[in-house]
Design an enzyme around this catalytic site. Structure first.
Site, short mmCIF file in Angstrom:
data_model
loop_
_atom_site.label_atom_id
_atom_site.label_comp_id
_atom_site.label_asym_id
_atom_site.label_seq_id
_atom_site.Cartn_x
_atom_site.Cartn_y
_atom_site.Cartn_z
N SER A 15 41.02 33.77 24.65
CA SER A 15 41.22 35.55 24.09
C SER A 15 43.23 35.10 23.88
O SER A 15 43.10 35.97 22.37
CB SER A 15 40.87 36.13 25.54
OG SER A 15 41.66 35.46 26.92
N GLY A 16 43.84 34.09 24.21
CA GLY A 16 44.56 33.60 23.91
C GLY A 16 45.02 33.03 22.40
O GLY A 16 45.51 33.94 21.49
N ALA A 58 36.82 31.14 28.54
CA ALA A 58 37.51 33.08 28.82
C ALA A 58 39.09 33.09 28.41
O ALA A 58 39.51 34.37 27.24
CB ALA A 58 37.01 33.65 29.15
N ASP A 59 39.88 32.97 29.32
CA ASP A 59 40.87 32.94 29.04
C ASP A 59 41.75 32.59 27.53
O ASP A 59 42.26 32.70 27.41
CB ASP A 59 42.44 31.77 30.29
CG ASP A 59 41.50 33.58 31.79
OD1 ASP A 59 42.05 34.02 30.85
OD2 ASP A 59 41.76 32.80 32.07
N LEU A 60 41.09 31.05 27.63
CA LEU A 60 41.99 30.36 26.38
C LEU A 60 41.43 30.74 25.09
O LEU A 60 42.11 30.89 23.83
CB LEU A 60 41.46 28.65 26.72
CG LEU A 60 41.38 27.91 27.75
CD1 LEU A 60 40.90 26.51 27.71
CD2 LEU A 60 43.25 28.00 27.77
#
Length: 415
Positions: free
Chosen positions: A201-202, A197-199
């Site tokens: 969204s980045g 999810a972090d990757l």
């Protein structure tokens, strides 16, 4: 990307930094102020840095980015140890330590504002309302620098009934349905093995920044780009999303086999397992011909029929593979023309000739660790004649405030 007419140079553009990034790179004239920490925002700014932008990472003087303390593993001497987590998301950046609450004359907040005045992009992933409490709300930022593109990343969105929730990857994976699709079965929800999810969204954030910079080229004004961990995961639901929104079916985890294609997944053989992907009827027939099966057998002639009896198909394929070791089996599958592969551990991936050939490992000189190898950027660029271009010399992730003095001096010169 700049707001210049074709006969202008970056030196002629007010407020710009001549030669901000490596020359010959796509974003060499872009200055990014990075107020983010953890992973979603740092991954976005690292992507922009990989493309040649000058990225100034603003960190708190008390320990810096949270991920500097995320470990083990740590590497380096005890008094200079570095988190490998931090190293994964911060190449091609400069670090300056600023206390954003220091509003004294000539203090850290003033240093930040000088950076903002010169920036093309500002990236932040604070919880909703934090920038406003710091006196750096969107209206104030755009008043100071109308050309500024702002990327803002949150956990669940900036508005809506749960817009203020803190965002952490594992929580988002569960809330956005990804864990319900991952695991050995419906009662075994599992997180993806990387903070996906972090990757994502980045990645979506960097993609949005590029679109906003292109729009600014036409309008001369910046804009605000927003995304979230929730949005990034819903954005990659793909066929599982339309499976529900159009067909009314709720997808569930079912292990290592595709819900809509058969056979497609992980199959046991004598000494382990291999993966095959038979995404067309032609491949099914090719597979059957290569291993002595009847492609027109009752109940197996079409993909929908095979999906309906997936367990039977898996048992059939594994009975064929039972007498094969994985290496000769993969060779046979390649000979037959069936897409197949092994499941590699990460040490195997990073020593694989194919990985190395794609520039996916880069060596950088770290100020305290010396030469270290990092996962490399996933993009390559080529001219029309096939010559690879825009390759930059990658910079190691910085130690805390490594470039603080130099950046302050530069801002004084530009004042």
């Amino acid at each position: 990307m700049t707001d210049q007419t074709p006969d202008q140079t970056s030196e002629q553009t007010p407020g710009r930094t001549p030669g901000a990034g490596p020359s010959g790179t796509p974003l060499s004239d872009v200055l990014v102020v990075d107020l983010t920490r953890a992973l979603a925002g740092p991954h976005a700014t690292m992507m922009l840095g990989d493309l040649g932008a000058r990225v100034v990472k603003v960190e708190t003087p008390q320990g810096g980015d949270d991920t500097r303390g995320w470990g083990p593993p740590f590497v380096g001497e005890p008094d200079q140890r570095q988190s490998t987590y931090f190293l994964s998301a911060n190449r091609n950046k400069e670090s300056i330590a600023l206390d954003l609450k220091d509003d004294s004359e000539g203090g850290d907040r003033e240093v930040l504002l000088r950076l903002v005045d010169r920036a093309d992009v500002l990236v932040e992933n604070f919880r909703t309302g934090v920038l406003e409490r710091l006196g750096l709300g969107i209206e104030e930022l755009q008043r100071r620098n109308p050309r500024l593109v702002v990327l803002s990343i949150t956990g669940f969105g900036h508005d809506g009934p749960e817009g203020g929730r803190a965002g952490y990857d594992q929580i988002a994976q569960g809330e956005a349905g990804l864990m319900s699709l991952t695991g050995s079965g419906p009662d075994d929800p599992q997180r993806v093995g990387t903070p996906i999810a972090d990757l994502l969204s980045g990645m979506y954030g960097a993609y949005g920044v590029l679109a906003a910079l292109n729009e600014r080229h036409r309008t001369g004004r910046g804009s605000v780009v927003r995304t979230s961990l929730l949005a990034s995961l819903v954005g990659v639901h793909a066929f599982q999303g339309t499976r529900w929104t159009v067909a009314g079916e709720v997808g569930r985890a079912q292990g290592n086999h595709h819900p809509s294609i058969s056979p497609y997944g992980l199959f046991r053989c004598r000494d382990g397992a291999v993966q095959i992907a038979l995404g067309s009827e032609g491949l099914w027939r090719r597979f059957c011909a290569g291993f002595g099966l009847d492609p027109e057998a009752e109940g197996l002639a079409t993909n929908p029929e095979r999906v309906a009896v997936r367990e039977q198909v898996v048992a059939l394929v594994e009975s064929v593979f039972a007498d094969w070791d994985s290496e000769p089996l993969l060779a046979r599958l390649a000979e037959v023309g069936v897409p197949a592969g092994k499941v590699r551990t990460l040490d195997e991936v990073y020593t694989w000739d194919q990985t190395l050939s794609q520039g996916l490992v880069v060596d950088v000189e770290h100020s305290t660790l010396g030469t270290v190898s990092l996962p490399g950027p996933p993009l390559r660029f080529f001219a029309g004649d096939g010559t690879e271009v825009t390759r930059r010399d990658h910079a190691a992730p910085p130690v805390l405030d490594e470039h603080g003095a130099a950046l302050r001096a530069w801002l004084e010169e530009e004042a």
